[in-house]
Design a protein around this motif. Structure first.
Motif, mmCIF file in Angstrom:
data_model
loop_
_atom_site.group_PDB
_atom_site.id
_atom_site.type_symbol
_atom_site.label_atom_id
_atom_site.label_comp_id
_atom_site.label_asym_id
_atom_site.label_seq_id
_atom_site.Cartn_x
_atom_site.Cartn_y
_atom_site.Cartn_z
ATOM 1 N N GLY A 111 0.791 -1.224 0.000
ATOM 2 C CA GLY A 111 0.000 0.000 0.000
ATOM 3 C C GLY A 111 0.825 1.276 0.000
ATOM 4 O O GLY A 111 0.272 2.374 -0.106
ATOM 5 N N GLU A 112 2.128 1.164 0.097
ATOM 6 C CA GLU A 112 2.981 2.355 0.133
ATOM 7 C C GLU A 112 3.223 2.875 -1.278
ATOM 8 O O GLU A 112 3.285 2.111 -2.251
ATOM 9 C CB GLU A 112 4.313 2.024 0.815
ATOM 10 N N ARG A 113 3.382 4.184 -1.401
ATOM 11 C CA ARG A 113 3.605 4.828 -2.697
ATOM 12 C C ARG A 113 5.016 5.401 -2.720
ATOM 13 O O ARG A 113 5.406 6.171 -1.839
ATOM 14 C CB ARG A 113 2.580 5.939 -2.922
ATOM 15 N N ILE A 114 5.789 5.010 -3.735
ATOM 16 C CA ILE A 114 7.155 5.485 -3.911
ATOM 17 C C ILE A 114 7.178 6.401 -5.128
ATOM 18 O O ILE A 114 6.852 5.972 -6.242
ATOM 19 C CB ILE A 114 8.145 4.327 -4.092
ATOM 20 N N ALA A 115 7.546 7.639 -4.909
ATOM 21 C CA ALA A 115 7.635 8.605 -6.004
ATOM 22 C C ALA A 115 9.076 8.707 -6.479
ATOM 23 O O ALA A 115 10.004 8.812 -5.670
ATOM 24 C CB ALA A 115 7.129 9.968 -5.543
ATOM 25 N N ALA A 116 9.259 8.681 -7.808
ATOM 26 C CA ALA A 116 10.571 8.838 -8.422
ATOM 27 C C ALA A 116 10.460 9.925 -9.480
ATOM 28 O O ALA A 116 9.651 9.807 -10.417
ATOM 29 C CB ALA A 116 11.051 7.536 -9.037
ATOM 30 N N THR A 117 11.255 10.971 -9.344
ATOM 31 C CA THR A 117 11.161 12.145 -10.221
ATOM 32 C C THR A 117 12.500 12.382 -10.892
ATOM 33 O O THR A 117 13.548 12.415 -10.224
ATOM 34 C CB THR A 117 10.753 13.391 -9.421
ATOM 35 N N LEU A 118 12.473 12.560 -12.212
ATOM 36 C CA LEU A 118 13.671 12.890 -12.981
ATOM 37 C C LEU A 118 13.515 14.303 -13.521
ATOM 38 O O LEU A 118 12.569 14.602 -14.245
ATOM 39 C CB LEU A 118 13.877 11.909 -14.137
ATOM 40 N N ASP A 119 14.458 15.172 -13.167
ATOM 41 C CA ASP A 119 14.369 16.564 -13.595
ATOM 42 C C ASP A 119 15.769 17.163 -13.585
ATOM 43 O O ASP A 119 16.740 16.523 -13.152
ATOM 44 C CB ASP A 119 13.447 17.336 -12.653
ATOM 45 N N VAL A 120 15.866 18.399 -14.026
ATOM 46 C CA VAL A 120 17.140 19.104 -14.030
ATOM 47 C C VAL A 120 17.522 19.445 -12.591
ATOM 48 O O VAL A 120 16.676 19.869 -11.798
ATOM 49 C CB VAL A 120 17.052 20.386 -14.882
ATOM 50 N N ASP A 121 18.799 19.262 -12.267
ATOM 51 C CA ASP A 121 19.284 19.565 -10.930
ATOM 52 C C ASP A 121 19.444 21.078 -10.768
ATOM 53 O O ASP A 121 19.243 21.853 -11.715
ATOM 54 C CB ASP A 121 20.626 18.840 -10.715
ATOM 55 N N THR A 122 19.801 21.500 -9.558
ATOM 56 C CA THR A 122 20.076 22.920 -9.343
ATOM 57 C C THR A 122 21.203 23.409 -10.235
ATOM 58 O O THR A 122 21.236 24.584 -10.625
ATOM 59 C CB THR A 122 20.447 23.157 -7.874
ATOM 60 N N ASP A 123 22.125 22.504 -10.583
ATOM 61 C CA ASP A 123 23.149 22.787 -11.583
ATOM 62 C C ASP A 123 22.578 22.391 -12.941
ATOM 63 O O ASP A 123 22.280 21.201 -13.174
ATOM 64 C CB ASP A 123 24.412 21.987 -11.277
ATOM 65 N N PRO A 124 22.393 23.332 -13.870
ATOM 66 C CA PRO A 124 21.752 23.000 -15.154
ATOM 67 C C PRO A 124 22.490 21.952 -15.970
ATOM 68 O O PRO A 124 21.898 21.343 -16.871
ATOM 69 C CB PRO A 124 21.724 24.356 -15.894
ATOM 70 N N SER A 125 23.768 21.703 -15.671
ATOM 71 C CA SER A 125 24.531 20.710 -16.428
ATOM 72 C C SER A 125 24.360 19.301 -15.869
ATOM 73 O O SER A 125 25.061 18.383 -16.297
ATOM 74 C CB SER A 125 26.011 21.089 -16.430
ATOM 75 N N ARG A 126 23.430 19.112 -14.950
ATOM 76 C CA ARG A 126 23.223 17.807 -14.332
ATOM 77 C C ARG A 126 21.726 17.503 -14.238
ATOM 78 O O ARG A 126 20.909 18.417 -14.112
ATOM 79 C CB ARG A 126 23.850 17.750 -12.924
ATOM 80 N N LEU A 127 21.430 16.198 -14.263
ATOM 81 C CA LEU A 127 20.070 15.727 -14.043
ATOM 82 C C LEU A 127 20.015 15.001 -12.701
ATOM 83 O O LEU A 127 21.005 14.401 -12.260
ATOM 84 C CB LEU A 127 19.626 14.775 -15.159
ATOM 85 N N CYS A 128 18.853 15.021 -12.083
ATOM 86 C CA CYS A 128 18.693 14.423 -10.756
ATOM 87 C C CYS A 128 17.498 13.484 -10.761
ATOM 88 O O CYS A 128 16.380 13.888 -11.122
ATOM 89 C CB CYS A 128 18.506 15.508 -9.701
ATOM 90 N N LEU A 129 17.735 12.233 -10.374
ATOM 91 C CA LEU A 129 16.671 11.262 -10.151
ATOM 92 C C LEU A 129 16.443 11.165 -8.655
ATOM 93 O O LEU A 129 17.287 10.642 -7.926
ATOM 94 C CB LEU A 129 17.043 9.894 -10.728
ATOM 95 N N CYS A 130 15.314 11.682 -8.155
ATOM 96 C CA CYS A 130 14.992 11.673 -6.735
ATOM 97 C C CYS A 130 14.005 10.552 -6.461
ATOM 98 O O CYS A 130 12.943 10.494 -7.095
ATOM 99 C CB CYS A 130 14.404 13.014 -6.304
ATOM 100 N N VAL A 131 14.335 9.660 -5.524
ATOM 101 C CA VAL A 131 13.500 8.510 -5.181
ATOM 102 C C VAL A 131 13.179 8.587 -3.692
ATOM 103 O O VAL A 131 14.084 8.737 -2.859
ATOM 104 C CB VAL A 131 14.215 7.179 -5.506
ATOM 105 N N ASP A 132 11.899 8.481 -3.361
ATOM 106 C CA ASP A 132 11.493 8.529 -1.955
ATOM 107 C C ASP A 132 12.082 7.366 -1.173
ATOM 108 O O ASP A 132 12.149 6.230 -1.669
ATOM 109 C CB ASP A 132 9.963 8.479 -1.843
ATOM 110 N N ARG A 133 12.485 7.647 0.075
ATOM 111 C CA ARG A 133 12.894 6.566 0.975
ATOM 112 C C ARG A 133 11.662 5.932 1.589
ATOM 113 O O ARG A 133 10.784 6.632 2.100
ATOM 114 C CB ARG A 133 13.796 7.114 2.082
#
Length: 544
Positions: free
Chosen positions: A448-470
């Motif tokens: 029943g738990e929901r894990i969100a994973a978001t791919l977007d530009v990082d604070t540094d525009p030359s990098r991408l960030c994949l954020c995954v909930d713990r």
């Protein structure tokens, strides 16, 4: 018992075995051979060294043993009697019946226990008049004719001599009073707790440690193994998960706060105990030891796998494992696909199961191989190179995890920002990083738990960030605990990384660093940050 021992060594071994067998009778006096057993124990006791007898007595501490066996050990030296008297579990009625058979030393040891009923205390108190008599000669009786009242001279003494004797007596009384003055109060000094390296313990049905031997009780009694501890105190999820399933566990992690005594890291193993008659769960009994050097997170340093093997040695071991494993996979595929001819359905089913297990094991072996390559300074893993469409790869990996998320009842919510640039990482290491991170996170999530994973530009525009909930299963665990190479938050949880969550996170982190990125472990999420491909690299690929 029917086989006479050949020599003294055989008698010693049989004596220890006989003690263990008698202890398992649990007070069943109906066995006709018990009298002979105790007779043999007493006959062979002189042949058994004091250390062996003391070890046998210590093994009985905390167990429910027959009262007759307690009385047998109470006949021995105080050091051998102490663990049995101090830790044996008997009913109050059994203790009361046993008190008259104990020696004064054994009764003195029993008085130090605080877990016995009031009736046992009264039985012990009734022996105080004999147990507390000081040994030694008794002073001879003095007749009334030898005692003269103060101020009255004895027969034949002059008044002057009587006065001098009275003055001397008064002076002696004053001197006695001066000597009896209470000493000046001294500041109390608390002795440091002795450091311990192993102990045994027993919990109640709620998982709370109620008894321990070999470590300070003040640091352990009251500690629970039913729930994973937070911060730097308590057990890990391996022990907590096994407690919920009433299953035995081995080498779970326990950390006790403080700086002395039992403080620090431990590895604990325990088994559940049940009432032999009613089947009621009673708790866990187990032991603890200090971790070996290869089991400590800090021993791994900046390494990945936490093994004492170097990178090249580990790669050689991986090669030796991979060769027969590939052969097993090949034969299983031949049977499953009936290449050599028709095969029964059961036989093909067994081959299919072997094939699945072997492929998962091969993935684990490949992870070890990549770990060794990343750590090796001579041969770097192929991480940086061609560019990869990270959005497409994460979408594909998410679809591959659909079967896992459905089986666990977990929702994996992927959100990918539009128009993202490719990253400067080869597809193979990218797939390994993303798949291992997402699979480990989903495997930890509860139904029943929901894990969100978001791919977007990082604070540094030359990098991408994949954020995954713990997931909630590792809430409150700090980075040090999560990066422990052997950390496993809930025991044998389904689809857990074969080499542990700590190994998986270290693998992802080291691959990310080799690619010029990093893995950040925040309080509520994992952030995989990777560099985007430069325009020159993309143009070079187009020309190639």
């Amino acid at each position: 018992m029917a086989q006479p021992p050949a020599d003294a060594a055989a008698r010693i071994a049989m004596w220890c075995q006989l003690v263990d067998l008698v202890a398992q009778t649990a007070g069943d006096d109906s066995l006709s051979c018990l009298d002979d057993a105790y007779a043999m124990l007493r006959e062979w006791r002189p042949d058994v060294s004091r250390d062996r007898r003391q070890a046998a007595a210590a093994a009985l501490a905390g167990r429910r043993v027959p009262p007759r066996l307690v009385a047998f050990f109470a006949e021995d030296d105080a050091a051998i009697t102490a663990p049995v008297i101090g830790g044996a579990r008997l009913a109050d009625a059994e203790w009361i019946a046993l008190v008259p058979r104990l020696s004064p030393v054994a009764r003195a040891l029993l008085r130090h226990r605080r877990d016995l009923g009031a009736a046992v205390g009264r039985a012990l108190a009734s022996y105080g008049t004999t147990d507390f008599v000081l040994p030694g000669a008794v002073a001879p009786a003095v007749s009334p004719a030898q005692v003269s009242p103060i101020g009255i001279a004895p027969h034949g003494a002059t008044p002057a001599s009587a006065g001098s004797e009275l003055a001397e007596l008064v002076a002696r009384i004053e001197a006695f009073r001066r000597d009896r003055r209470p000493p000046e109060p001294q500041p109390e000094t608390v002795a440091p707790l002795p450091e311990c390296h192993a102990f045994t313990f027993e919990t109640d049905a709620d998982g709370t440690i109620a008894f321990c031997a070999g470590a300070p009780r003040t640091q352990l009694v009251g500690l629970s193994i039913a729930e994973a501890g937070e911060g730097d105190h308590g057990v890990d999820g391996h022990a907590a998960g096994a407690f919920r399933r009433r299953a035995p566990f081995r080498d779970a992690r326990l950390r006790i706060s403080g700086d002395a005594g039992a403080a620090g890291d431990w590895r604990i193993s325990a088994v559940p105990c049940f009432d032999p008659r009613a089947g009621r769960f009673l708790g866990f009994r187990g032991s603890a030891r200090r971790p070996r050097a290869d089991e400590r997170a800090e021993a791994a340093g900046h390494g990945l796998h936490g093994s004492a093997l170097g990178g090249e040695s580990l790669r050689q071991l991986v090669h030796e494992i991979r060769t027969p494993l590939n052969a097993i996979i090949g034969f299983a595929e031949m049977i499953d696909q009936q290449v050599l001819g028709p095969a029964a359905a059961d036989y093909r089913g067994r081959a299919g199961a072997i094939l699945g297990d072997a492929r998962r094991l091969l993935d684990t072996v490949n992870d070890l191989d990549v770990a060794a390559r990343v750590e090796s300074a001579q041969r770097q893993a192929p991480v940086q190179g061609s560019s990869t469409d990270v959005a497409a790869r994460i979408t594909a990996i998410g679809e591959e995890l659909d079967q896992l998320t459905e089986a666990r009842g977990v929702a994996l919510a992927l959100r990918i920002a539009p128009g993202l640039a490719p990253i400067a990482v080869d597809q193979a290491p990218l797939d390994r990083m993303v798949s291992r991170l997402l699979a480990a996170t989903v495997g930890l999530a509860m139904e029943g738990e929901r894990i969100a994973a978001t791919l977007d530009v990082d604070t540094d525009p030359s990098r991408l960030c994949l954020c995954v909930d713990r997931p909630a299963a590792i809430a409150g665990q700090n980075e040090r605990a999560l990066l422990d190479p052997g950390y496993s938050p809930d025991g044998d949880w389904p689809d857990a990384p074969t080499l542990g969550l700590g190994f998986t996170l270290r693998l992802v982190r080291n691959l990310a660093e080799a690619a010029g990125g990093r893995l950040d472990i925040a309080a509520d999420r994992f952030a995989l940050i990777l560099p985007t491909a430069t325009r020159e690299a993309l143009e070079r690929e187009d020309r190639g």
